[in-house]
Design a protein around this motif. Structure first.
Motif, PDB file in Angstrom:
ATOM      1  N   ALA A   3      -7.056  31.763  28.366  1.00 55.04           N
ATOM      2  CA  ALA A   3      -6.728  30.703  29.316  1.00 55.04           C
ATOM      3  C   ALA A   3      -5.428  30.966  30.076  1.00 55.04           C
ATOM      4  CB  ALA A   3      -6.669  29.362  28.593  1.00 55.04           C
ATOM      5  N   LEU A  52      -8.435  23.957  40.153  1.00 50.35           N
ATOM      6  CA  LEU A  52      -8.070  24.667  38.933  1.00 50.35           C
ATOM      7  C   LEU A  52      -9.062  24.387  37.797  1.00 50.35           C
ATOM      8  CD1 LEU A  52      -5.826  26.615  38.042  1.00 50.35           C
ATOM      9  CD2 LEU A  52      -4.740  24.646  36.938  1.00 50.35           C
ATOM     10  N   ILE A  61     -13.444  35.385  37.375  1.00 48.69           N
ATOM     11  CA  ILE A  61     -12.100  35.567  36.821  1.00 48.69           C
ATOM     12  C   ILE A  61     -12.141  36.501  35.615  1.00 48.69           C
ATOM     13  CG2 ILE A  61     -10.206  34.370  35.635  1.00 48.69           C
ATOM     14  CD1 ILE A  61     -10.721  31.968  37.502  1.00 48.69           C
ATOM     15  N   ALA A  98     -12.374  26.179  38.487  1.00 53.09           N
ATOM     16  CA  ALA A  98     -12.208  27.642  38.406  1.00 53.09           C
ATOM     17  C   ALA A  98     -12.091  28.081  36.949  1.00 53.09           C
ATOM     18  CB  ALA A  98     -10.983  28.090  39.196  1.00 53.09           C
ATOM     19  N   MET A  99     -11.504  27.237  36.134  1.00 52.48           N
ATOM     20  CA  MET A  99     -11.325  27.577  34.718  1.00 52.48           C
ATOM     21  C   MET A  99     -12.550  27.226  33.879  1.00 52.48           C
ATOM     22  SD  MET A  99      -8.448  29.098  34.233  1.00 52.48           S
ATOM     23  CE  MET A  99      -8.199  28.883  32.467  1.00 52.48           C
ATOM     24  N   GLY A 100     -13.588  26.730  34.529  1.00 50.56           N
ATOM     25  CA  GLY A 100     -14.839  26.502  33.808  1.00 50.56           C
ATOM     26  C   GLY A 100     -14.886  25.228  33.002  1.00 50.56           C
ATOM     27  N   ALA A 122      -5.921  33.728  32.614  1.00 48.08           N
ATOM     28  CA  ALA A 122      -6.905  33.263  33.595  1.00 48.08           C
ATOM     29  C   ALA A 122      -6.286  32.232  34.531  1.00 48.08           C
ATOM     30  CB  ALA A 122      -8.119  32.671  32.871  1.00 48.08           C
ATOM     31  N   GLU A 123      -5.453  31.376  33.957  1.00 43.96           N
ATOM     32  CA  GLU A 123      -4.858  30.331  34.778  1.00 43.96           C
ATOM     33  C   GLU A 123      -3.874  30.920  35.780  1.00 43.96           C
ATOM     34  OE1 GLU A 123      -4.713  26.520  32.308  1.00 43.96           O
ATOM     35  OE2 GLU A 123      -2.966  26.347  33.632  1.00 43.96           O
ATOM     36  N   ASP A 169     -23.462  20.449  32.417  1.00 46.40           N
ATOM     37  CA  ASP A 169     -22.374  20.280  31.448  1.00 46.40           C
ATOM     38  C   ASP A 169     -22.314  18.848  30.922  1.00 46.40           C
ATOM     39  OD1 ASP A 169     -21.733  22.856  32.254  1.00 46.40           O
ATOM     40  OD2 ASP A 169     -20.124  22.215  33.608  1.00 46.40           O
ATOM     41  N   PRO A 179     -15.467  31.125  36.839  1.00 44.97           N
ATOM     42  CA  PRO A 179     -15.116  31.624  35.505  1.00 44.97           C
ATOM     43  C   PRO A 179     -15.581  33.066  35.268  1.00 44.97           C
ATOM     44  CG  PRO A 179     -15.980  29.390  35.359  1.00 44.97           C
ATOM     45  CD  PRO A 179     -16.207  29.847  36.775  1.00 44.97           C
ATOM     46  N   GLY A 180     -16.811  33.371  35.642  1.00 37.88           N
ATOM     47  CA  GLY A 180     -17.319  34.736  35.470  1.00 37.88           C
ATOM     48  C   GLY A 180     -16.555  35.725  36.327  1.00 37.88           C
ATOM     49  N   ILE A 222     -13.560  32.655  29.055  1.00 33.68           N
ATOM     50  CA  ILE A 222     -12.335  32.298  29.779  1.00 33.68           C
ATOM     51  C   ILE A 222     -11.469  31.341  28.949  1.00 33.68           C
ATOM     52  CG2 ILE A 222     -13.199  30.273  31.070  1.00 33.68           C
ATOM     53  CD1 ILE A 222     -11.745  31.427  33.545  1.00 33.68           C
ATOM     54  N   GLU A 223     -12.109  30.561  28.083  1.00 27.74           N
ATOM     55  CA  GLU A 223     -11.346  29.658  27.222  1.00 27.74           C
ATOM     56  C   GLU A 223     -10.416  30.455  26.305  1.00 27.74           C
ATOM     57  OE1 GLU A 223     -14.687  29.374  27.699  1.00 27.74           O
ATOM     58  OE2 GLU A 223     -15.234  27.273  28.035  1.00 27.74           O
ATOM     59  N   LEU A 248     -18.677  25.887  27.750  1.00 26.34           N
ATOM     60  CA  LEU A 248     -19.411  25.492  28.957  1.00 26.34           C
ATOM     61  C   LEU A 248     -18.898  26.190  30.218  1.00 26.34           C
ATOM     62  CD1 LEU A 248     -19.876  21.681  28.202  1.00 26.34           C
ATOM     63  CD2 LEU A 248     -21.509  23.537  27.869  1.00 26.34           C
ATOM     64  N   SER A 249     -17.871  26.996  30.085  1.00 29.15           N
ATOM     65  CA  SER A 249     -17.426  27.793  31.231  1.00 29.15           C
ATOM     66  C   SER A 249     -18.471  28.851  31.592  1.00 29.15           C
ATOM     67  CB  SER A 249     -16.113  28.501  30.913  1.00 29.15           C
ATOM     68  OG  SER A 249     -16.325  29.474  29.910  1.00 29.15           O
TER      69      SER A 249
END
Lengths: 765, 267, 149
Positions: free
Chosen positions: C77, A19, C103, A22-24, C80-81, A31, C100-101, C73-74, C32-33
């Motif tokens: 959230a 998770l 999603i 996937a959520m970055g 996305a989650e 990073d 992330p991209g 994506i932040e 940073l996603s």
């Protein structure tokens, strides 16, 4: 180990890191880097083969913001290999960090470290290099005896005799023969002979190679690297930089794919050198072009196959002759070469004689290296294409010729040193696969409307599980002060999910829920040794190490619980997170045990450490079936359906096994139909972007269907074998065979492009 | 690495052209997807996004497509999607991905006259005019033959009609550049065949188009026209295919294109 | 130069270079996603939304984001989650670098298309490359998420 109902193993548990990534969430090398890290750029050779006559960095060094520029004059003179292999590596020490000879277009000439990318690039343009251009060796079929010698240096060494003849451009010669192949062939009623050219393939992982380095509070070098082999990187750096290994710590964070590419070092050594020279944090990120053209690819090969069969359809002799293109440096050259036979010859076991002979040669192209399948992919393409040809000659159904000849449980192999096959479901895989794809109705071809013909084709394959007598893995489990478990492993999850499946195994043995376990992995300071994630090792070797450690720790917990309860160890059991007296009053919770042993006056932290190596490398199997549709007017091949039935022993986590299989199959489909590392006639790579090197996109892959036929491997953890690599091998031979069955065109040079099919069809008319 | 020294977002076309003309390395910015990959050193980048050129609309019997309309607009807009058998939409729908097409503009795609362009091939078989700020309106074919001159492509104008059309692009993999692309159209028995990604820029197969227009569309004549097209055009070799293969493909795709147009006519 | 924009529903004013691209600007400001993987505008990893449309942030000059609404994506959230849980239940994030991209494009598709067919799903998501999964698990996850067969 007996089969019991399992609570964790065998369940499709989502990855414990899934998770977050996937959520970055920030978890990858870039990073984690400090924002003020120096940015590294590499000046690379424009020539395939040249000597550096002079190099002038004085103007570049004047650029404001440039921290240092390093050339061959600034590096240690000890040769090393970037191959991520256990010491002593069977790859030649044929590199220097920078050298006054460049051996391929893209070879490193100078390292520029600056405050930012723009400054580094500006400085790079101001470096003046004068080259003496040499005649390059570009065609690997002409490498042996070529007037140019790629490695003419005197100080090239190797830990083993791998058959290195550098003056002939041979990095490794290999021969393994059991029985008299020539004699057996002579007695065979049917002989098939053909030559196949599996091409160089790019790993094309989404996260390019990158590394971030700094010195810690004790002056030690810390390397945060997107690598599959942190322990090997540590050893490599120690040798290349000539500093003690104890001064190096390598940390592997989350990594964005590897596929074997990150089993070979890339930019780590450059960033490390800059940090050592400047004392400053440094970061190197390979751009996509560098990732394509300045790292490694799959070894391109020429494989000649001779097969002999008797009148009853039993394969009696297999003879492989291999020429492997290792490019400018010899990483993995000898081992990939020998694996061509290692993972193909034992597939068929009615043989009386088998042989593999071959050479890996140096050329002035990007080095080849480890790539999922590791020689087995190339060998399978050649052998299975030849077996399909043999089936046709014998007028036997391709599935039947396999069923007739494959190895059975309990058998030994000609090349197998007496080791018995502990498990196989390959027969079931073949039968299930042909049913799923509709083989009986569809073989060999169906004419469709328009100008379309469909064909089906198949292939089988095997791999190993770890490297017998070499691969080893360690695991440590601690009961923590809060009553949970810390699982410390050196295995390196690269998205494959080993942190999760190893936790599943630990949870299974310890009889605790998965969330009681947290994983600490991939840090050479704190993780127990593990060579890394390669050679399909992790489930099989690290898994067994985890089980051993968990069993030992469980015993210690029971003993400690019994002590607290004032009874003997035999009188207690572990259930519901407590040690309980059998059939009587009295229990103590795990949390309490932890508290009373670790804290206060307990003076005992319960922990267990185990190491596991295996004398055998049990093979997983796949039977792959392809259905293609060929446009007879254009030669276009569309993949309609791909069925792969997998025997990986017990599936520790079925969903993760399925995803591994699907991903490997699609990588194989890419190799079969689209992908090819190509060079210009001057040796410059032409396929250095995703625009020019086409990995399959979503629309290209048709329908990929995976099924499993489980076997139980007695030597494996919970009966498991491996799955990581074996899934990459069947698409090339199966798809090539399907195209042949559709339109009669046998492709020998991968990939199968529309133009090749079209031209061959034209010739037939 | 591509660099930009300055950036302008003019409110008027005159102003945009003035800036463009001022320096040799001043450049109009499209979606930047291709520009980014170049090593260009741009003086002033001129962004046309304030000029309201992102339209696709009907204008006196024409479909007018503003320079800043994106390929994705062209793909999904009802007007462009429904006209001419949908070939405008079809010609762009397999270019990389949705996100890419949301960035790339029609103006930049046409102005750049890329050899691999799928869109140009489709536009060539329609009655397409290019409107330049300085150069005025001209048929697309004339624009393509014109030498490069600094100008601003303002809009495309495609004459609305009952023209039937078909487009096909032959790709080795779905999101690759085309090995060859072909568009065919017909209006009042006048046929137009265009072939692009030869790999040179799209052109009309004039002789084949004429032959087809003069005949009776028998199976033999279709085959013959396809062969004429393959013979009259020149093809080159690049990494995606050889000249010989492109020539063979041309014949097949042209024949299929004609048949598709005939089929949609009969429907 | 300075740009003013809205990132994930917050107004921000950022100093940027004129030839800076949005993906770099976003990362520099802690988003940073946003990953990059191709340098040639064709992998989809850097997908964010500009005014609600999925775009390649690696290819958009940051100055052109002036006055725009950018979503990473932040910023979405919760939605996305919801999908990420389905994706990870399939194991179809694997290395996670492209997720992330991916999603962001899946959510964009959900906003744009009603009841898409399998072909439409595959077509919409074609610009998102993935080297780990072979796409099938992602497709299963998307179909589960959209409730289509």
């Amino acid at each position: 180990m007996q089969e019991v109902s399992l609570r964790n193993v065998g369940h499709s548990i989502p990855k414990i890191d899934g998770l977050s990534i996937a959520m970055g969430k920030p978890a990858y090398t870039e990073d984690l880097a400090m924002p003020q890290a120096l940015v590294l750029k590499i000046l690379r050779s424009p020539h395939a083969f040249a000597k550096i006559i002079s190099i002038d960095t004085s103007k570049a060094e004047l650029v404001e913001g440039v921290e240092c520029i390093l050339t061959y004059k600034d590096v240690p003179k000890e040769r090393f290999t970037l191959a991520g292999q256990s010491y002593p590596e069977p790859s030649p020490y044929d590199r220097l960090i920078l050298e006054n000879v460049v051996r391929y277009v893209g070879d490193e000439v100078a390292i520029i470290a600056a405050v930012d990318e723009k400054t580094a690039l500006k400085a790079m343009k101001l470096i003046n290099v004068e080259y003496e251009v040499l005649e390059p060796v570009l065609d690997f079929e002409k490498a042996i005896g070529h007037p140019s010698v790629v490695h003419f240096e005197e100080d090239l060494t190797c830990n083993f005799d791998i058959g290195l003849h550098k003056e002939q451009n041979i990095v490794s010669s290999h021969e393994q023969a059991v029985g008299d192949v020539e004699k057996v062939l002579k007695d065979c009623e049917f002989i098939v002979e053909d030559v196949y050219y599996p091409q160089a393939q790019a790993h094309a992982m989404m996260e390019t190679y990158r590394s971030f380095t700094y010195q810690d509070h004790m002056g030690r070098l810390v390397v945060v690297s997107s690598t599959q082999v942190p322990f090997h990187i540590k050893r490599q750096l120690a040798r290349a930089l000539q500093i003690p290994a104890a001064k190096i710590r390598v940390i592997k964070p989350r990594i964005g794919g590897g596929f074997g590419g990150k089993q070979t070092g890339a930019g780590d050594v450059f960033a490390a050198l800059v940090t050592l020279r400047t004392g400053k944090p440094a970061m190197i990120i390979y751009d996509r072009q560098e990732t394509f053209s300045c790292t490694t690819s799959r070894h391109a090969m020429r494989i000649k196959v001779r097969l002999g069969a008797d009148a009853d359809g039993f394969i009696r002799a297999i003879d492989l002759e291999v020429l492997s293109d290792t490019g400018a440096y010899g990483e993995h050259a000898s081992t990939v070469l020998s694996c061509v036979g290692e993972y193909t010859l034992p597939l068929y076991n009615k043989t009386k004689a088998v042989r593999i002979r071959g050479n890996a040669v140096y050329t002035n192209k990007m080095p080849a290296g480890a790539f999922r399948g590791y020689g087995a992919t190339q060998g399978t393409f050649a052998l299975e294409s030849a077996v399909n040809k043999l089936a046709e000659r014998l007028a036997i159904d391709p599935t039947e010729i396999r069923l007739k000849n494959i190895s059975q449980k309990g058998e030994t192999f000609l090349t197998g040193h007496g080791v018995q096959l502990g498990s196989t479901a390959l027969d079931r895989c073949i039968k299930k696969g042909r049913e799923m794809v509709g083989w009986k109705e569809k073989f060999p071809r169906q004419t469709m409307s328009g100008a379309k013909i469909r064909g089906v084709g198949m292939a089988i394959t095997m791999q190993g599980s770890g490297i017998a007598n070499i691969g080893t893995a360690s695991a440590e489990i601690r009961l923590t002060d809060d009553g949970n478990f810390a699982l410390l492993i050196g295995a390196t999850d690269m998205g494959t999910g080993c942190d999760t499946i190893l936790s599943q195994m630990a949870a299974e043995v310890l009889e605790v829920p998965l969330d009681k376990i947290y994983v600490s992995a991939g840090d050479t300071d704190t993780s127990p040794f593990d060579p890394g994630s390669y050679a399909s090792s992790t489930t099989y070797l690290a898994g067994t190490a985890v089980i051993k450690a968990a069993e030992e720790l469980k015993g210690k917990i029971l003993a400690q619980g019994a002590k607290f309860l004032g009874v003997s160890k035999e009188d207690v059991i572990f259930e519901e997170l407590s040690v309980r007296r059998i059939g009587g009053e009295g229990e103590i919770s795990l949390a309490k045990i932890a508290e009373q042993t670790i804290l206060g006056m307990g003076n005992l932290q319960l922990a267990a450490m185990a190491t596991h190596g295996s004398q055998i490398s049990p093979p997983p199997y796949v039977a792959g079936f392809a259905e293609v549709e060929v446009d007879v007017e254009t030669g276009k091949v569309d993949l309609i359906d791909y069925v792969a039935v997998v025997d990986c022993g017990t599936m520790i986590n079925p969903n993760l096994a399925r995803i591994q299989a699907e991903g490997g199959i699609v990588q194989g489909i890419g190799m079969a139909l689209f992908e090819e590392v190509r060079y210009s006639n001057l040796g410059k790579m032409e396929t250095n972007t995703f625009m020019q090197y086409k990995i399959p996109c979503r629309q290209d892959v048709g329908n990929v269907r995976i099924a499993f036929e489980e076997s139980y491997e007695p030597s494996g953890p919970f009966g498991a074998k491996s799955i990581g690599e074996v899934v990459a091998n069947t698409p090339s031979p199966a798809i090539v065979n399907a195209v042949y069955n559709a339109v009669g065109v046998q492709v020998h040079h991968l990939p199968v492009t529309p133009e090749k099919v079209f031209l061959e069809m034209l010739k037939q008319q | 690495m591509f660099t930009v020294l300055d950036m302008a977002q003019p409110d008027k076309l005159e102003e945009a052209f003035e800036i463009l003309a001022k320096r040799k390395n001043n450049t109009i910015l499209g979606g930047c997807a291709f520009l980014k990959m170049s090593k260009k050193r741009i003086g002033t980048g001129i962004d046309l996004s304030r000029l309201n050129l992102d339209y696709i609309r009907e204008d006196n019997g024409f479909i007018a497509i503003g320079a800043m309309a994106t390929l994705r607009d062209l793909e999904t807009n009802a007007l462009s999607r429904d006209a001419f058998g949908g070939i405008l939409s079809q010609s762009v729908r397999n270019i990389i991905g949705v996100q890419f097409r949301n960035g790339v503009t029609v103006g930049a795609s046409v102005y750049s006259r890329y050899g691999f362009s799928d869109l140009l091939t489709a536009l060539l078989v329609l009655d397409t005019e290019v409107e330049l700020y300085n150069g005025g309106r001209m048929p697309l074919q004339d624009f393509l033959q014109k030498p490069y001159e600094k100008d601003i492509l303002v809009q495309l104008r495609i004459e609305k009609s009952q023209r039937s059309a078909a487009f096909s692009s032959f790709r080795k993999s779905a999101s690759d550049f085309a090995v060859l692309n072909v568009a065919v159209s017909s209006l009042d028995h006048q046929w137009t065949i265009a072939v692009g990604a030869r790999p040179g820029r799209a052109v009309i197969a004039e002789t084949a188009s004429r032959a087809l227009s003069q005949g009776h569309l028998s199976a033999e004549e279709l085959e013959a026209a396809a062969k004429i097209a393959a013979d009259e055009l020149s093809f080159g070799t690049n990494t995606r295919g050889t000249a010989g293969y492109r020539k063979a493909l041309c014949q097949v795709l042209v024949k299929r294109g004609i048949m598709e147009v005939l089929q949609c006519k009969s429907n | 130069m300075q740009i003013e924009l809205i990132v994930n529903d917050k107004s921000v004013t950022w100093d940027i270079e004129k030839d800076e691209f949005l993906a770099d600007t976003l990362r520099a400001h802690g988003f940073l996603s946003v990953k990059k993987a191709c340098d040639t505008s064709c992998c989809g990893l850097c997908t964010v939304w500009m005014d609600g449309k999925p775009v390649l942030s690696c290819s958009i000059l940051s100055m052109r984001a002036h006055g725009k609404k950018i979503t990473t994506i932040e910023g979405v959230a919760q939605a996305a989650e919801e999908f990420a849980h389905i994706l990870t239940a399939e194991g179809a994030e694997q290395c996670g670098f492209c997720s992330p991209g991916f999603i962001m494009n899946v959510l964009a598709m959900k906003n744009e298309l009603d009841n898409p067919t399998e072909d439409e799903i595959i077509h919409y998501l074609t610009g998102n490359l993935c080297r780990c999964t072979g796409y099938m698990g992602q497709l299963r996850a998307v179909k589960t998420y959209l409730g289509v067969a």
